[in-house]
Scaffold this motif. Sequence first.
Motif, short mmCIF file in Angstrom:
data_model
loop_
_atom_site.label_atom_id
_atom_site.label_comp_id
_atom_site.label_asym_id
_atom_site.label_seq_id
_atom_site.Cartn_x
_atom_site.Cartn_y
_atom_site.Cartn_z
N CYS A 180 0.89 -1.10 0.17
CA CYS A 180 0.02 -0.03 -0.17
C CYS A 180 0.96 1.34 0.04
O CYS A 180 2.05 1.23 0.16
CB CYS A 180 -1.00 0.12 1.45
SG CYS A 180 -2.23 -1.34 1.19
N ASP A 181 0.29 2.21 -0.38
CA ASP A 181 0.93 3.67 -0.13
C ASP A 181 1.50 3.83 1.38
O ASP A 181 0.83 3.44 2.07
CB ASP A 181 0.10 4.78 -0.37
CG ASP A 181 -0.46 4.91 -1.94
OD1 ASP A 181 0.41 4.91 -2.89
OD2 ASP A 181 -1.60 4.76 -2.13
N ARG A 182 2.56 4.37 1.49
CA ARG A 182 3.30 4.64 2.83
C ARG A 182 4.00 3.46 3.24
O ARG A 182 4.37 3.31 4.40
CB ARG A 182 2.50 5.22 3.66
CG ARG A 182 1.92 6.67 3.37
CD ARG A 182 3.35 7.71 3.60
NE ARG A 182 2.93 9.13 3.28
CZ ARG A 182 3.09 9.57 2.00
NH1 ARG A 182 3.53 8.82 1.18
NH2 ARG A 182 2.73 10.79 2.08
N GLN A 197 -1.08 13.74 -1.11
CA GLN A 197 -2.43 14.53 -1.83
C GLN A 197 -2.94 13.92 -3.31
O GLN A 197 -3.93 14.42 -3.65
CB GLN A 197 -1.82 16.03 -2.46
CG GLN A 197 -1.12 16.71 -1.27
CD GLN A 197 -2.41 17.15 -0.26
OE1 GLN A 197 -3.33 17.32 -0.62
NE2 GLN A 197 -1.91 16.63 1.04
N GLU A 198 -2.12 12.62 -3.45
CA GLU A 198 -2.90 12.17 -4.77
C GLU A 198 -4.04 11.31 -4.58
O GLU A 198 -4.57 11.18 -3.26
CB GLU A 198 -1.77 11.12 -5.53
CG GLU A 198 -0.66 11.99 -5.89
CD GLU A 198 0.28 11.07 -6.99
OE1 GLU A 198 0.34 10.03 -6.97
OE2 GLU A 198 0.48 11.83 -8.00
N ARG A 199 -4.64 11.10 -5.67
CA ARG A 199 -6.12 10.65 -5.88
C ARG A 199 -6.40 9.41 -4.82
O ARG A 199 -7.43 9.70 -4.30
CB ARG A 199 -6.51 10.17 -7.26
CG ARG A 199 -7.92 9.85 -7.59
CD ARG A 199 -8.06 9.34 -8.96
NE ARG A 199 -7.97 10.53 -9.77
CZ ARG A 199 -9.11 11.21 -10.15
NH1 ARG A 199 -10.17 10.92 -9.68
NH2 ARG A 199 -9.20 12.23 -10.98
N TYR A 200 -5.71 8.45 -4.77
CA TYR A 200 -5.88 7.20 -3.92
C TYR A 200 -5.42 7.35 -2.42
O TYR A 200 -5.52 6.39 -1.99
CB TYR A 200 -5.12 6.00 -4.63
CG TYR A 200 -5.75 5.64 -6.14
CD1 TYR A 200 -7.09 5.96 -6.37
CD2 TYR A 200 -4.85 5.18 -6.88
CE1 TYR A 200 -7.67 5.63 -7.60
CE2 TYR A 200 -5.33 4.81 -8.23
CZ TYR A 200 -6.68 5.07 -8.65
OH TYR A 200 -7.02 4.76 -9.80
N GLU A 201 -5.11 8.32 -2.14
CA GLU A 201 -4.13 8.35 -0.86
C GLU A 201 -5.40 8.78 0.38
O GLU A 201 -5.06 9.60 0.90
CB GLU A 201 -3.04 9.27 -0.75
CG GLU A 201 -2.21 8.81 -1.87
CD GLU A 201 -0.68 9.44 -2.00
OE1 GLU A 201 -0.31 9.96 -1.05
OE2 GLU A 201 0.16 9.31 -2.82
N LYS A 202 -6.29 8.05 0.27
CA LYS A 202 -7.14 8.28 1.66
C LYS A 202 -7.36 6.84 2.07
O LYS A 202 -7.63 5.76 1.71
CB LYS A 202 -8.43 8.54 0.51
CG LYS A 202 -8.53 9.80 -0.11
CD LYS A 202 -9.56 10.22 -0.77
CE LYS A 202 -9.66 11.37 -1.45
NZ LYS A 202 -8.81 10.95 -3.00
NA NA Z 1 1.72 7.46 -4.22
#
Ligand code: NA
Length: 211
Positions: free
Chosen positions: A13-15, A146-151
């Motif tokens: 996943c992101d991060r 800030q990108e689209r999927y980073e929620k």
């Molecule tokens: Na990313």
Amino acid sequence: MVQRGLLIVVEGCDRSGKSTQCENLVAKLQQTGNDTELVKFPDRTTQTGKMIDSYLQQKSDLDDHAIHLLFSANRWEAMKTLSEKLSTGTTLVVDRYAFSGVAFSSAKGLDLEWCRNPDIGLLTPDIVLFLDLTIDEAEKRGGFGQERYEKRDLQIKVRDEFTKLQDDTWKFIDASQSKDQVQQDIWDTIKQFKQKSTKDGIQPLQFNLWK
Ligand code: NA
Ligand code: DGP
Ligand code: NA
């Protein structure tokens, strides 16, 4: 005849620390005498990549199916070059691959089987390192970007979808550990894999992802 390089995919996943760990792994492989290159998907420099970049930065909007196909095309257009590199002995460390493709789109609600189809026949990875981190832990690392999927809500679903895609090439790495420990675990996993493939021989390159 030159021994082919390994196709090592890193997912998460992101991060999860993927990009840092990919760089470390490339450096370590190079230091130990392996011709190695880093590959990153999406490749934002190509024509499809520019459309993807604009979408991710929320500068443009696209139908969920259309963007899914663009991500897949972005991988397909690299396959010839990547297979040539592998055949001539270069090991590739790939930061994200078709698993991200399916995990993100199915997390958005697209049918999982539909999502798998466009990537059928891509180069098959020798090993998939999945950097696993709970979304709570990911958020503690200074929050998403800030990108689209980073929620948060989407990321929880993405992690869930990823785990549905695992097969016997997957190795789970506990990404909540210190950076050094994650690096060590990755290296131990790669060393083990190399020992095994020296013993058993490396499979020829295969374009049969998901088959
Ligand atoms: Na990313
Ligand atoms: P990265 O550059 O690794 O941070 O990836 C950018 C974002 O795009 C990230 O949120 C993950 C997502 N992503 C990566 N590959 C794919 C894909 O094939 N399909 C979809 N829908 N999203 C992807
Ligand atoms: Na991609």
